[in-house]
Every structure is written in C-alpha cells, then in structure tokens.
Motif scaffolding. Structure first.
Motif, PDB file in Angstrom:
ATOM      1  N   LEU A 142      41.461  99.243  41.146  1.00 11.36           N
ATOM      2  CA  LEU A 142      41.445  99.508  42.587  1.00 11.36           C
ATOM      3  C   LEU A 142      42.111  98.384  43.368  1.00 11.36           C
ATOM      4  CD1 LEU A 142      37.828 100.948  43.003  1.00 11.36           C
ATOM      5  CD2 LEU A 142      39.977 102.216  43.042  1.00 11.36           C
ATOM      6  N   SER A 143      41.911  97.148  42.926  1.00 15.44           N
ATOM      7  CA  SER A 143      42.538  96.020  43.607  1.00 15.44           C
ATOM      8  C   SER A 143      44.058  96.075  43.468  1.00 15.44           C
ATOM      9  CB  SER A 143      41.996  94.713  43.031  1.00 15.44           C
ATOM     10  OG  SER A 143      42.624  93.604  43.644  1.00 15.44           O
ATOM     11  N   GLN A 144      44.545  96.376  42.255  1.00 15.58           N
ATOM     12  CA  GLN A 144      45.989  96.487  42.050  1.00 15.58           C
ATOM     13  C   GLN A 144      46.583  97.639  42.855  1.00 15.58           C
ATOM     14  OE1 GLN A 144      46.567  96.808  37.836  1.00 15.58           O
ATOM     15  NE2 GLN A 144      45.884  94.699  37.415  1.00 15.58           N
ATOM     16  N   ALA A 145      45.864  98.753  42.892  1.00 10.40           N
ATOM     17  CA  ALA A 145      46.357  99.892  43.674  1.00 10.40           C
ATOM     18  C   ALA A 145      46.447  99.532  45.151  1.00 10.40           C
ATOM     19  CB  ALA A 145      45.433 101.096  43.475  1.00 10.40           C
ATOM     20  N   GLY A 146      45.463  98.782  45.640  1.00 13.78           N
ATOM     21  CA  GLY A 146      45.512  98.361  47.039  1.00 13.78           C
ATOM     22  C   GLY A 146      46.677  97.428  47.309  1.00 13.78           C
ATOM     23  N   GLN A 147      46.939  96.504  46.376  1.00 10.80           N
ATOM     24  CA  GLN A 147      48.065  95.591  46.553  1.00 10.80           C
ATOM     25  C   GLN A 147      49.398  96.337  46.524  1.00 10.80           C
ATOM     26  OE1 GLN A 147      47.655  92.612  43.530  1.00 10.80           O
ATOM     27  NE2 GLN A 147      45.814  91.686  44.453  1.00 10.80           N
ATOM     28  N   LYS A 148      49.535  97.307  45.601  1.00  6.95           N
ATOM     29  CA  LYS A 148      50.776  98.080  45.535  1.00  6.95           C
ATOM     30  C   LYS A 148      50.981  98.905  46.807  1.00  6.95           C
ATOM     31  CE  LYS A 148      50.941  98.473  40.492  1.00  6.95           C
ATOM     32  NZ  LYS A 148      50.914  99.392  39.322  1.00  6.95           N
ATOM     33  N   THR A 149      49.902  99.463  47.289  1.00  8.92           N
ATOM     34  CA  THR A 149      50.018 100.245  48.530  1.00  8.92           C
ATOM     35  C   THR A 149      50.445  99.364  49.692  1.00  8.92           C
ATOM     36  OG1 THR A 149      48.272 101.729  47.734  1.00  8.92           O
ATOM     37  CG2 THR A 149      48.779 101.778  50.089  1.00  8.92           C
ATOM     38  N   SER A 150      49.877  98.167  49.780  1.00  7.70           N
ATOM     39  CA  SER A 150      50.255  97.245  50.851  1.00  7.70           C
ATOM     40  C   SER A 150      51.718  96.835  50.724  1.00  7.70           C
ATOM     41  CB  SER A 150      49.355  96.010  50.815  1.00  7.70           C
ATOM     42  OG  SER A 150      47.997  96.367  50.998  1.00  7.70           O
TER      43      SER A 150
END
Length: 238
Positions: A142-150
C-alpha cells in the motif's frame, strides 16, 4: 258514574307537570335534600367549567396574537415543548434510576472476568496480526502504491505545465516574428533597396497618370469647343 269520574281524574293528572327530582328515585343512602344539594353543586361546577373554557379560549387567542407579533412560528413552539419534555424526562425519577442501573451494569460488565479475558485475547490477536509477515507485506504494498500514485500525479502536473509553457512561448515567438517583419519593412536599408525604389517609381508613375487624366477630363468638360482642336495623341490613354 264512578268509572266516568276515574277517567276524568286520569286525564287531569296527565296534564299536571311532574318534577324530574320527584320522578327519579333518590339514590340509596341519600335523602331528597342531600340529592337536591348535590345537583345544585353539580350545576355550579358545570357552569364554572364552561366559564373556564371560554377564558382558556380567549387566553389561547391572545397567546397566538403575541406569538405572531414576536415572529414565533408553530415550529418554535414545538421545539420548545420538546425541549421542556426532554428536560422533564431527564429530571424524572424513572430516568435517574435507569441511568444509575445502566452505570452499575456497565461497571459490572467491564470488571467481569469474561470481559477482561476477551479484551486480553483481542489485544493478543491485534499484536500478532501487526507482527505477521502478511500484514507487513500488505502495508509495504500500500505504501509503494501510494508513492507511485503521487509520482504519477506529479508527472502529469509537470507535463501539463510544460505544455502550457510551450504554448505561451510559441505565442510570444509568433508575435515577435510578426513585429520583426513589420519592423524590417520600415527599415532604411529596405527603403534604399533597388526593389523598393522600383516599386515606388511605378506607384508614382501610375499616380501621375491618374491625376493627369482627371485634369484632362475636367478641362474637356469646361471647354467643349476646344476638345476637337486637340490632337489624338493628347487624348491617348496612358
């Protein structure tokens, strides 16, 4: 004779009015005087009730007029009545006793062994869940997905800003090129060029011919007799 007299007596008795109190038998245990007194008191009470109803109706009308002048709506009155009713419920003995009972039950439940055991078990499960590998992997994903989205949103913003900058620069360069063309035409070097001088001479020649033809036509209109004396060469078109 006796039968005739009895018939006349019966007819005369039917015409005599009979009092209601005399016709109805007195209740058991009451004398006629007591019954009469009670009936008189009942009539007075009923009369007072009617008077009070009239007074109450007048008071209600007056209250409605006062509320209308103050701008109070029926909804305000309903809210006030509900607030008063809720306050009355809160200060009532039944509500107070019920609140005390619920508080006692809450204390008993929270202090019971079953509740303490269940709380301890839930805390253990929570600790095991947060320390498990699956939970950690899910959190990392979830943290990686949030970073990629940002990052994707940031890239989109950069592209949009760059496109807007290119459009603004293109518009400015187009304006500058138009200005440079107009400025180059008005430069002295352009005016002194052979092409510009040739173009200027042609324009001047055409202008002189047009002006001369207008003057000749004007002279011909003022002197019609002299128009025939001119040679065909003078009237030749340019």
């Amino acid at each position: 004779m006796e039968s005739a007299n009895q018939g006349l007596l019966a007819d005369a008795m039917t015409d005599v009015p009979v009092d209601n109190a005399a016709r109805s038998a007195a209740p058991e245990g009451l004398t006629l005087a007591e019954e009469e007194e009670l009936r008189s008191e009942l009539a007075k009470v009923e009369e007072e009730i009617g008077t009070l109803r009239q007074v109450l109706a007048a008071k209600e009308r007056h209250c409605g007029e006062l509320k209308r002048k103050l701008g109070l709506t029926p909804l305000d009155g309903l809210k006030q009545n509900l607030s008063k009713s809720w306050h009355d419920v809160q200060v009532s003995n039944a509500y107070v006793k019920t609140s005390e009972k619920l508080g006692e039950w809450n204390d008993k439940v929270t202090q019971s062994d079953l509740y303490l055991s269940a709380s301890s078990t839930l805390e253990d499960w929570n600790e095991k869940l947060t320390q498990s590998e699956a939970y950690k992997k899910t959190q990392e994903t979830l943290s990686q997905a949030g970073q990629k989205t940002s990052a994707a949103l940031s890239n989109v913003g950069s592209v949009i800003s760059r496109k807007l900058g290119d459009m603004r620069a293109h518009s400015i360069s187009h304006s500058l090129s138009s200005y440079s063309i107009r400025h180059s035409i008005s430069m002295p070097a352009m005016r002194n060029s052979a092409t510009f001088k040739s173009f200027e001479d042609r324009v001047g020649t055409i202008k002189n011919r047009v002006v001369g033809s207008r003057e000749n036509s004007t002279d011909g209109l003022h002197s019609p007799s002299g128009a025939g004396d001119k040679s065909p060469q003078d009237n030749a078109p340019f």
